[in-house]
Structure formats: C-alpha cells, structure tokens
Design a protein around this motif. Structure first.
Motif, PDB file in Angstrom:
ATOM      1  N   ASP A  43      68.580  21.042  27.360  1.00 27.34           N
ATOM      2  CA  ASP A  43      69.736  20.149  27.474  1.00 27.34           C
ATOM      3  C   ASP A  43      69.258  18.885  28.178  1.00 27.34           C
ATOM      4  O   ASP A  43      69.127  18.861  29.399  1.00 27.34           O
ATOM      5  CB  ASP A  43      70.853  20.832  28.269  1.00 27.34           C
ATOM      6  CG  ASP A  43      72.094  19.946  28.416  1.00 27.34           C
ATOM      7  OD1 ASP A  43      72.120  18.852  27.825  1.00 27.34           O
ATOM      8  OD2 ASP A  43      73.024  20.360  29.140  1.00 27.34           O
ATOM      9  N   VAL A  56      68.564  16.886  19.667  1.00 26.55           N
ATOM     10  CA  VAL A  56      68.855  18.261  19.250  1.00 26.55           C
ATOM     11  C   VAL A  56      67.519  18.892  18.862  1.00 26.55           C
ATOM     12  O   VAL A  56      66.529  18.190  18.642  1.00 26.55           O
ATOM     13  CB  VAL A  56      69.832  18.285  18.062  1.00 26.55           C
ATOM     14  CG1 VAL A  56      71.157  17.656  18.448  1.00 26.55           C
ATOM     15  CG2 VAL A  56      69.242  17.584  16.843  1.00 26.55           C
ATOM     16  N   SER A  59      64.040  17.377  16.845  1.00 33.06           N
ATOM     17  CA  SER A  59      64.243  15.940  16.664  1.00 33.06           C
ATOM     18  C   SER A  59      63.021  15.202  17.188  1.00 33.06           C
ATOM     19  O   SER A  59      62.251  15.722  17.993  1.00 33.06           O
ATOM     20  CB  SER A  59      65.520  15.471  17.359  1.00 33.06           C
ATOM     21  OG  SER A  59      65.508  15.799  18.740  1.00 33.06           O
ATOM     22  N   GLU A 117      66.455  13.336  13.362  1.00 32.77           N
ATOM     23  CA  GLU A 117      66.786  14.752  13.457  1.00 32.77           C
ATOM     24  C   GLU A 117      66.358  15.454  12.167  1.00 32.77           C
ATOM     25  O   GLU A 117      65.953  14.809  11.208  1.00 32.77           O
ATOM     26  CB  GLU A 117      68.290  14.935  13.685  1.00 32.77           C
ATOM     27  CG  GLU A 117      68.758  14.453  15.046  1.00 32.77           C
ATOM     28  CD  GLU A 117      70.247  14.682  15.279  1.00 32.77           C
ATOM     29  OE1 GLU A 117      70.918  15.186  14.351  1.00 32.77           O
ATOM     30  OE2 GLU A 117      70.732  14.350  16.367  1.00 32.77           O
ATOM     31  N   SER A 169      73.952  10.386  16.983  1.00 34.98           N
ATOM     32  CA  SER A 169      73.886  11.051  18.285  1.00 34.98           C
ATOM     33  C   SER A 169      73.320  10.134  19.350  1.00 34.98           C
ATOM     34  O   SER A 169      72.666  10.568  20.269  1.00 34.98           O
ATOM     35  CB  SER A 169      73.016  12.308  18.184  1.00 34.98           C
ATOM     36  OG  SER A 169      71.717  11.974  17.767  1.00 34.98           O
TER      37      SER A 169
END
Length: 281
Positions: A43, A56, A59, A117, A169
């Motif tokens: 994270d 993510v 990526s 990604e 994102s």
C-alpha cells in the motif's frame, strides 16, 4: 528494504526487495540516471513532479534523469518491488537512442506516459525475472549478461508500453502548480527567486510555498536545489570545473553551491569532475 536479489556495478543497480516498515513522508529525491520501478504488492503512494500515483500490483513507472520523485509506504503490509537504476553507457550505442525513447521527459509537448498498469498481461515480468536470476550468476557471466537482459527489458517496454492504456489512478496538482513546475523545469538554471516566481504567477510567497509543498512534498527552493545539483553533477562529469558547474546550473555563489552539493550528493563537487558515470558516487 530486505534484498531478495541484487546486482550492483558501476552502471547498473538492480534490486528485488521487500519491506514491512512504513514511512509517513515521501522519500523525495532526483538523480542523473534512468530508473525503472516495478510495483508488486503493498500500500504505497508515489509522487512524481507534483503528480500523485496510486500503484497497483504489476504497474510500472519510468523515471528519466533529473525527475523529482519519491515513494510513501502507508502501512506495515508487505511492500515488494523491483527497482532498476542504470546509466545509458550500459546500452549498445546503435540501439541506445531507440531504447531510451521509452522514457518521457519533462517537456510540456512530451506525450509519453510515465506510469502503466496491467504489465502482467503484457508478459513483462519474465524479463525482470531474468535479471533476478542473473543476480545468482558468477561475476564474469553476470557482467556479460546484464546488458543483454537490460536491452531485452527496454525492448519489451518499447513494444508493449506504448500500447498500454494509462489508468485514471493519478491525481494531478492544480493547474497553477503544474505551470510553476513546468516553468522551474525550463528555467532552473536561471537566477530564479521565490519573489520572482510568486510575482510571475500572481501569488503571495506564503501561498506559493504552501500549494507547492502540498503538491510536490517539498519546498520550491529545495526542489530547485535538487534540480540544479543533479544538473551540476552532469556538467562536472562532462569535464566542467566546479566553478563553471556552479554558475551554469543557476547558483548565485559558489559557497551556496558547495553546501547544496555536499548535502544532496554526500561528497564535494571536485570529486565528481571528469568522473565516469557510476552509481557509486
């Protein structure tokens, strides 16, 4: 970070590693070599020149020299990634320009993305696995194979990266801050002052610093210092004297340049004059 595999030479630093230690602030920096960053799990948030990314699994980030960036690890969940830093001298001369063209610059007319990604479906990770396996080879064989694997990796990005659809994102900074960053990237070797930038964009110095720090994670002056020092390092390695590098990179006096250079690089500018590209300095 605990290393699962690593390769370190004068021209490349490759690491497959993991960590369970969070950090509340971005570890911001810039450097004069290229970087390929591949996120596997965790994270994190990634900040690049005022744009926030939320990577993510599987990526990819492509970071050109002199791009200000950093990662923030948000919790103790396992953070796993592959990072590859290299100098272009490692690539064959006849293919160098083509392979490096995958990296976007900071020019406003450069439409190439830095973040992709879905690289697992592009069968990209096996190219990294080849480098991971290369870390176990004897030194002489490793030295021979690393350039081959790196060129194969960049070739795969060249083929599949340009066709990947960049996701939504990322969170950009305000248009004003984007304009300030673009201006600094174009003019960082000039005699820029906080007063000058604030006046140009019709902002108070306090507000400028506030919005700039919120967007980039650092102050405008620290951002400039990093840009100037990394450029000065390139000038020094090209044979310029420390005094010439100080002046050409935008510092107003040599003592300020020397202090900033020592702080950011960890050594004196004189040491880097005429040095060959090396990840050890």
């Amino acid at each position: 970070m605990a290393a699962l595999a690593e390769i370190t030479t004068e021209h490349i630093m490759f690491g497959y590693s993991y960590s369970n230690k969070p950090n509340k602030d971005y570890q911001l920096h810039c450097h004069n070599f290229f970087e390929i960053y591949y996120f596997l799990e965790g994270d994190i948030d990634y900040l690049v020149e005022g744009t926030h990314y939320k990577p993510v699994p599987h990526s990819l980030l492509l970071l050109a020299p002199n791009v200000f960036h950093g990662v923030r690890v948000n919790n103790e969940n396992t953070y796993r990634r592959v990072a590859l830093h290299f100098y272009p001298e490692l690539l064959s001369l006849e293919r160098r320009a083509l392979l490096l063209s995958v990296f976007p610059g900071t020019a406003k007319d450069d439409s190439k993305e830095i973040y992709y990604e879905g690289m697992a479906k592009e069968k990209f990770y096996p190219f990294l696995e080849a480098l991971i396996e290369c870390a176990e080879l004897p030194a002489d064989l490793q030295s021979a194979m690393v350039p081959v694997y790196l060129e194969a990796l960049l070739s795969r990005i060249r083929v599949c990266g340009g066709s990947s659809n960049p996701p939504d994102s990322k969170e950009g900074s305000s248009e004003t801050v984007n304009q300030v960053i673009a201006y600094l990237n174009e003019q960082f070797t000039s005699q820029i002052t906080l007063d000058l930038v604030a006046a140009k964009f019709c902002l108070s110095k306090h507000h400028l610093n506030k919005v700039f720090r919120k967007a980039t994670g650092t102050t405008l002056w620290d951002y400039l210092s990093y840009k100037r020092v990394i450029y000065a390092k390139q000038l020094l390695m090209g044979g310029h004297s420390a005094e010439e590098a100080s002046r050409m990179s935008g510092f107003s006096d040599y003592s300020a340049f020397y202090r900033a250079y020592r702080k950011i690089t960890g050594n004196s500018p004189i040491k880097d004059r005429g040095a060959l590209p090396s990840l050890f300095h």
